[in-house]
Design a protein around this motif. Structure first.
Motif, short mmCIF file in Angstrom:
data_model
loop_
_atom_site.label_atom_id
_atom_site.label_comp_id
_atom_site.label_asym_id
_atom_site.label_seq_id
_atom_site.Cartn_x
_atom_site.Cartn_y
_atom_site.Cartn_z
N ARG A 1 0.84 -1.19 0.00
CA ARG A 1 0.00 0.00 0.00
C ARG A 1 0.88 1.24 0.00
N THR A 2 0.48 2.27 -0.76
CA THR A 2 1.23 3.50 -0.84
C THR A 2 0.28 4.69 -0.87
N ARG A 3 0.62 5.76 -0.16
CA ARG A 3 -0.16 6.99 -0.20
C ARG A 3 0.46 7.94 -1.20
N PHE A 4 -0.37 8.46 -2.13
CA PHE A 4 0.07 9.48 -3.08
C PHE A 4 -0.60 10.80 -2.70
N SER A 5 0.18 11.88 -2.72
CA SER A 5 -0.33 13.17 -2.27
C SER A 5 0.05 14.28 -3.23
N ARG A 6 -0.93 15.08 -3.66
CA ARG A 6 -0.64 16.26 -4.48
C ARG A 6 -0.19 17.41 -3.60
N THR A 7 -0.59 17.37 -2.32
CA THR A 7 -0.13 18.38 -1.37
C THR A 7 1.38 18.24 -1.16
N PRO B 1 -6.86 15.82 2.55
CA PRO B 1 -7.30 16.30 1.25
C PRO B 1 -6.12 16.39 0.29
N GLY B 2 -6.31 15.91 -0.93
CA GLY B 2 -5.23 15.89 -1.90
C GLY B 2 -4.38 14.65 -1.81
N GLU B 3 -4.76 13.70 -0.93
CA GLU B 3 -3.99 12.48 -0.78
C GLU B 3 -4.89 11.28 -0.99
#
Length: 297
Positions: free
Chosen positions: A119-125, A268-270
């Motif tokens: 599992r991986t978290r991707f964030s635009r923030t 938010p953004g993630e």
């Protein structure tokens, strides 16, 4: 209702067993939806013949990406952007595969084998911290670092990956071209095989990237390919309250605000992008070994 509009034909010779007939694309769609778009089985199907490989590239990997990171996929395609079209397999691999590095490759003498992640978290923030100040309006999704600890003289390494939205029209690409940045002479993107620019060599790597990553200053480096895929590395700070850790970094490796895969939920953004999904973590490691050769292309 027609589930899959585009039809694909086998491109093998007349002696290919595929001429005896395939399952319909609608049937494949329903079967893989029932299996929650299992990436191991998609990879296995792709090896059968070119027809199945084409269906997997155009349909199954697309559905896998949408199932694992729906908000991220919606954002990447908002505003008329179709950057991902035709490259779903590469994006699917980016979601679940840490490329590591080979000795003498992108990151010099470091050798860390690639592997699949659960599992991986991707964030635009978080992505904004990796952009030059004048490019902060660009959209970049960046993953939490994949930790590889105790790598000898290199210390604790963190590998991260990401993707730009609408990279073809981004300010980052425009700046790279204006600076006449050179492509890497020998290495290519591990996800789509496109040519790579070094943000470090182009002097476009902001200091905020090391703070966001939880890494030592001047230890972060990342590359971006012509399709907007990002791969990078940094030497991670120790997760402790030691006086050796600079004060300005402390917020970035606390248990609740960790950018190194902590327990906090997505902000938010993630978005957390799951791996195989239906399989347990131990089975995931087995899947990685079996899929290794099938997703290298």
């Amino acid at each position: 209702m027609v589930l899959v509009v585009k039809q694909h034909r086998c491109m093998h010779s007349a002696s290919c067993v595929c001429i005896k007939g395939h399952l319909s694309e609608d049937a494949l769609f329903l079967v893989f939806r029932h299996m929650n778009w299992n990436p191991r089985l998609i990879a296995v199907l792709s090896c059968v013949c070119k027809w199945f490989d084409e269906v997997a590239k155009q349909v199954l990997w697309k559905e896998f990406c949408h199932a694992r990171a729906p908000k991220m996929m919606l954002d990447l395609h908002s505003g008329g952007s179709h950057i991902v079209d035709g490259n779903w397999k590469a994006l699917g691999k980016l979601l679940i595969y840490c490329n590591g590095c080979t000795k003498g490759g992108l990151f010099n003498n470091i050798h860390v084998p690639g592997h699949f992640v659960f599992r991986t978290r991707f964030s635009r923030t978080a992505g904004k911290s990796f952009l030059p100040q004048q490019c902060r309006n660009d959209v970049l999704y960046v993953s939490d670092p994949c930790e590889h600890l105790d790598q000898g003289d290199e210390g604790d390494l963190g590998f991260f990956r990401g993707i730009f939205k609408s990279f073809a029209t981004s300010k980052v690409k425009k700046m790279l071209i204006e600076k006449r940045a050179r492509f890497h002479p020998s290495e290519s993107c591990p996800y789509c095989k496109a040519k790579l620019w070094s943000m470090l060599e182009a002097n476009m790597l902001p200091g905020s990237s090391s703070a966001r990553l939880g890494a030592y200053e001047d230890s972060v480096e990342y590359f971006v390919c012509l399709n907007g895929h990002v791969i990078g590395i940094g030497t991670l700070l120790p997760l402790s309250d030691s006086e050796e850790v600079p004060e300005e970094y402390r917020d970035f490796h606390s248990p609740t605000l960790s950018c190194r895969g902590g327990a906090r939920g997505a902000s938010p953004g993630e978005e957390a992008a799951g791996g195989v999904g239906l399989l347990a973590e131990e089975e995931e490691r087995m899947v990685g070994r079996r899929m290794g050769g099938r997703l290298q292309d």
